[in-house]
Enzyme design. Sequence first.
Site, short mmCIF file in Angstrom:
data_model
loop_
_atom_site.label_atom_id
_atom_site.label_comp_id
_atom_site.label_asym_id
_atom_site.label_seq_id
_atom_site.Cartn_x
_atom_site.Cartn_y
_atom_site.Cartn_z
N GLU A 146 -59.48 -43.66 164.36
CA GLU A 146 -59.09 -44.53 165.48
C GLU A 146 -58.71 -45.95 165.02
O GLU A 146 -59.38 -46.93 165.33
CB GLU A 146 -60.22 -44.61 166.50
CG GLU A 146 -60.50 -43.27 167.16
CD GLU A 146 -61.49 -43.35 168.30
OE1 GLU A 146 -62.29 -44.30 168.32
OE2 GLU A 146 -61.47 -42.46 169.16
N GLU A 300 -61.03 -35.11 169.24
CA GLU A 300 -62.38 -35.43 169.72
C GLU A 300 -62.42 -35.42 171.23
O GLU A 300 -61.49 -35.88 171.89
CB GLU A 300 -62.79 -36.85 169.29
CG GLU A 300 -63.14 -37.05 167.86
CD GLU A 300 -63.60 -38.50 167.62
OE1 GLU A 300 -64.13 -39.14 168.53
OE2 GLU A 300 -63.38 -38.97 166.50
C1 GLA Z 1 -64.60 -42.24 168.95
C2 GLA Z 1 -64.91 -42.19 167.48
C3 GLA Z 1 -66.14 -41.41 167.16
C4 GLA Z 1 -67.23 -41.71 168.14
C5 GLA Z 1 -66.74 -41.44 169.52
C6 GLA Z 1 -67.78 -41.69 170.57
O1 GLA Z 1 -63.77 -41.27 169.39
O2 GLA Z 1 -63.84 -41.68 166.74
O3 GLA Z 1 -66.52 -41.75 165.86
O4 GLA Z 1 -67.61 -43.05 168.02
O5 GLA Z 1 -65.68 -42.30 169.80
O6 GLA Z 1 -67.33 -41.33 171.83
#
Ligand code: GLA
Length: 658
Positions: A146, A300
């Site tokens: 991210e 995710e």
């Molecule tokens: C993001 C991050 C993860 C985690 C999630 C929590 O997507 O990539 O590492 O912190 O948020 O929701």
Amino acid sequence: MRMPLWYGGDYNPEQWPEEVWAEDVALMRRAGVTLVTVGVFSWSRLEPAEGRYTFGWLDRVLDLLAGGGIGVDLAVPTASPPPWFSLEHPDALTVTRDGVRLTHGSRDTYCVSAPAYREASLRITRALAERYRDHRAPVMWHVHNEYGTPCHCDHAAAAFRAWLRRRYGGLDALNDAWTTAFWGQRYSDWAQITPPRATQYLPNPAQALDFRRFVSDEMLAHFAEQRDLLRELTPGVPVTTNYVLAGWACVDHWKWSREVDLVSVDDYPSGRGMAAAEQTAFAADLARSWAGGRPWLLMEQATGYVLGPRASPKEPGEIARHSLQHVARGSQGAMFFQWRASRGGAEQWHPGMVPHAGPDSRVFREVCALGEALGRIPAPVDGPLIGPPVVEAEVAILWDEEAWWAVQGPGLPSAEIDYLAAAQQAHRVLWRQGVAVCFAHPSHDLPPYRAVLVPSLYLISDEAARNLAAYVEGGGTLVVSFFSGIADEHTRIRPGGYPGALREVLGIRVEEFRPLAEPVELPELGPSTVWSEVVHLDGAEAVARYPGGGPAVTRHRVGAGTAWYVSTRLDDSGYARVLAQAGPAGSGTPGVEVVRQRDRVFAINHTEDEQPVPVDGTDLITGRPVDGSLGPGGYVVVPVQTRPAVDPRRFRDLPNHR
Ligand code: GLA
């Protein structure tokens, strides 16, 4: 041969004693897991001191996973530099706009422009690639996590200046673009230019916007360095990075999506229940559109709701339905953060596929059921990265991060103009009617969609404005929402009446803006909030009027098409009524989602009642016949005969030309 879908999540085994790893792999097999993302935040464990590596634990993890037949999306852990690195290179720590140098102890604390960070990133990337290039577990590279940390330090300032030199060539062009004549900001030397650090009063909006463009490009350059090295050392292994979704747009996704081998997104809806289903569809349509006909993956999501004032579990069935919403739109699978809920650390309360309660839990049973269901749905392509299915889209919504960033800039006439909310409303209203939607950049070549919707697109280039006019002249229906087309790419207002760039195609001239403190009731369209305008007709006709008589919604016939303008914020039913008049309405049942791919159809019932669905055949998941109805919360995937192409351009995701 069709591949299975990818199913799994982030796996962070280093936080558990090794005895747990074998149980993890056994549980993964029980759950039908096919892919896990390993090592996203493992840098300090892998390189405890500069150039000294401890790969033994990761060797054992990868061997165990390979032995269990589970593929690995191997991460390059640059999102969380180790404490020793920060102490040795304090100049590589993030500096906020207030000049505060952050410290380690969380994550994402780096400056992508710092030479030491760039060098260290390549070093750990090379070490990982050389170590695992012949290992059978890795099937994909996951660079960083991210991307989204802007930095305002001197390294960032130097890189920003270099970026500006490339963009503008000379200082005169920059001074002109940034309107530095105002407030005596004229620059006479490049060295005078800084990132938009804390200022006494409003910063320069063009500088703020260029900085956001720069941050996106600078992070992309960091990604591309790792990608190129990985391509060199492990040719043929796809490289991705997971985009953050929701209200945090740090990168220009159209641009980035051309650079990744696989678009991957993280999706955490902030709503609950039906609102979450709507947001999930929105996120999946965005990802699909950014991929532009290429593969993509839901990298995710969570087994519970994590955004908002309180975390709450997803209701029974929601984990599967949200996953299928993505798969229906071409995701190559469904992945989660994270495999096992942590015992400690900052995200110890974040839900996992294996919750704190362990495998004897509703969540894990749902995780297993989903794995079984996905195992029965062949992946949409004849290979891991050949291309997603054709998803039919009838309407395009214009999406442009630059316009969004501009509307987040300083000194605008209302703090309530919300580009994301406008785009979400357009999507939501059509989703409820069962109209399939894609997103397009304003300068994309626009095929003959039933309509193109323009949500509060404040900033628009001349090229994009010409593109939209040509689309209408060629027979298209354009529906433009208020505060669109006002500024050029340097946030300069286009004079002569709003909405500058779109005045002609809309056949109107807006003399004044009148942001609203209180709602105003529009006859037939209901409440109008946030915004109103003094609209003069200049070829268009008024379709709805403000109580005072001035045009509120207008229609203009241009060439073979029609351009509509909505000069205020309507609620969902008012906006739906405008769309119904403009054309792109559907007859779907709210909450019943039907997504057609080339050769199969997904139907998902998000409601609590039995619902009719226009689907007959045999469900791939249960093997049972589907007879035109779906039980509460039910879902099916039914193969269908490939239908003859109606118009090959219309029923295709737009290639991402940007
Ligand atoms: C993001 C991050 C993860 C985690 C999630 C929590 O997507 O990539 O590492 O912190 O948020 O929701």
